[in-house]
Design an enzyme around this catalytic site. Structure first.
Site, PDB file in Angstrom:
ATOM      1  N   TYR A  48      35.127  43.385  39.511  1.00 22.18           N
ATOM      2  CA  TYR A  48      35.688  44.487  38.713  1.00 22.18           C
ATOM      3  C   TYR A  48      34.635  45.552  38.400  1.00 22.18           C
ATOM      4  O   TYR A  48      34.973  46.620  37.870  1.00 22.18           O
ATOM      5  CB  TYR A  48      36.255  43.973  37.385  1.00 22.18           C
ATOM      6  CG  TYR A  48      37.365  42.963  37.488  1.00 22.18           C
ATOM      7  CD1 TYR A  48      38.034  42.723  38.686  1.00 22.18           C
ATOM      8  CD2 TYR A  48      37.753  42.244  36.363  1.00 22.18           C
ATOM      9  CE1 TYR A  48      39.036  41.779  38.762  1.00 22.18           C
ATOM     10  CE2 TYR A  48      38.770  41.307  36.422  1.00 22.18           C
ATOM     11  CZ  TYR A  48      39.402  41.071  37.625  1.00 22.18           C
ATOM     12  OH  TYR A  48      40.401  40.132  37.685  1.00 22.18           O
ATOM     13  N   HIS A 106      36.775  33.804  42.897  1.00 22.69           N
ATOM     14  CA  HIS A 106      37.811  34.828  42.730  1.00 22.69           C
ATOM     15  C   HIS A 106      38.871  34.792  43.838  1.00 22.69           C
ATOM     16  O   HIS A 106      40.061  34.950  43.581  1.00 22.69           O
ATOM     17  CB  HIS A 106      37.139  36.210  42.700  1.00 22.69           C
ATOM     18  CG  HIS A 106      37.943  37.264  42.035  1.00 22.69           C
ATOM     19  ND1 HIS A 106      37.378  38.381  41.462  1.00 22.69           N
ATOM     20  CD2 HIS A 106      39.267  37.398  41.842  1.00 22.69           C
ATOM     21  CE1 HIS A 106      38.319  39.144  40.951  1.00 22.69           C
ATOM     22  NE2 HIS A 106      39.479  38.577  41.180  1.00 22.69           N
TER      23      HIS A 106
END
Length: 274
Positions: A48, A106
């Protein structure tokens, strides 16, 4: 705030703040604001590009670190052991913390990646105490089963896209059987829930918002947490207020009739979902 707990000593609030795609000052302010409102679960990731902004928010909020559950993740191209270790240390540095509450892979790696080496490295973070709990995100059921049953990884959670128009019954059943939490990302269908007539009708019936109906449907489920992104104080409070909504069996019956195959997140590097 109800917690999801399990044998791995996970203590994760069912409602958290998702931080993607917030960056820099907006992200820091959102984290501080959420913690002021009473949130105690913050979700971020190396991918992110906002872990440092989250870290500033955690530090500047004044809330004791031990009172906050923080989840972060290692990106799919950093799953070789040395790269994972470097990414994990970078995460700790960015978050200004010497541990993380829940650390996830992730996304699965690409074809030919060494699953065992990656999982062994993930487990090492738990063994040395720098990750209190570990888990995975975006793993389809066959891969999750391999990690849990063949590699004996002590996973505490899986994070996947889950909402009123995308079902995850097989993964959720498996998570419950193996004492794992399931964290739902994109729980508001990227704000499209407000356009669904059935949710509009349920919301009108209870005098609430469609977003609150969609969130409460998830939060009412055992072992399920949700992490809606919200930057404004009004939206953060609205999501918190979803906890007060009381859905009935008829509401759940109506939501069950919605399509459950509307996946929003499936990048080029995503695994085969079925």
């Amino acid at each position: 705030m109800q917690l999801i707990t399990n044998a791995q000593q996970l203590k994760m609030p069912k409602l958290g703040l998702g931080t993607w795609p917030m960056l820099d000052g907006e992200c820091t302010s959102a984290v501080i604001q959420a913690l002021e409102l009473g949130y105690r679960h913050i979700d971020t990731a190396a991918g992110y590009n906002n872990e440092a902004a989250v870290g500033r928010g955690l530090t500047e909020s004044g809330v004791p670190r031990g009172d906050i559950h923080v989840t972060s993740k290692v990106w799919w191209d950093k799953l070789a052991p040395d790269a994972m270790r470097e990414s994990f240390q970078n995460t700790l540095n960015a978050l200004q913390s010497d541990y993380i509450d829940l650390f996830l892979i992730h996304w699965p790696g690409q074809e030919g990646w060494d699953v065992k080496a990656a999982i062994d490295t993930l487990v090492s973070f738990k063994q040395d105490g720098r990750a209190l709990n570990i888990g995975v995100a975006n793993f389809p059921l066959p891969l999750l089963r391999h990690v849990v049953e063949d590699l004996n990884a002590p996973l505490a959670a899986i994070q996947v896209e889950y909402h009123v128009t995308l079902g995850q019954s097989a993964l959720l059943d498996y998570a419950r059987q193996h004492d794992m939490a399931l964290t739902a990302y994109s729980p508001l269908v990227r704000n499209k829930v407000s356009q669904i007539p059935e949710l509009q009708a349920i919301a009108k019936k209870h005098g609430v918002l469609p977003t609150q109906v969609a969130l409460k449907w998830l939060l009412d489920q055992d072992n399920v947490a949700a992490i809606p992104k919200a930057a404004s104080k009004a939206n953060q409070q609205s999501n918190l207020d979803a906890l007060k909504v009381q859905l009935d069996d008829e509401d759940r019956r109506i939501i069950a009739t919605l399509p459950k195959d509307q996946r929003l997140v499936s990048p080029d590097f995503a695994p085969e979902w079925d």
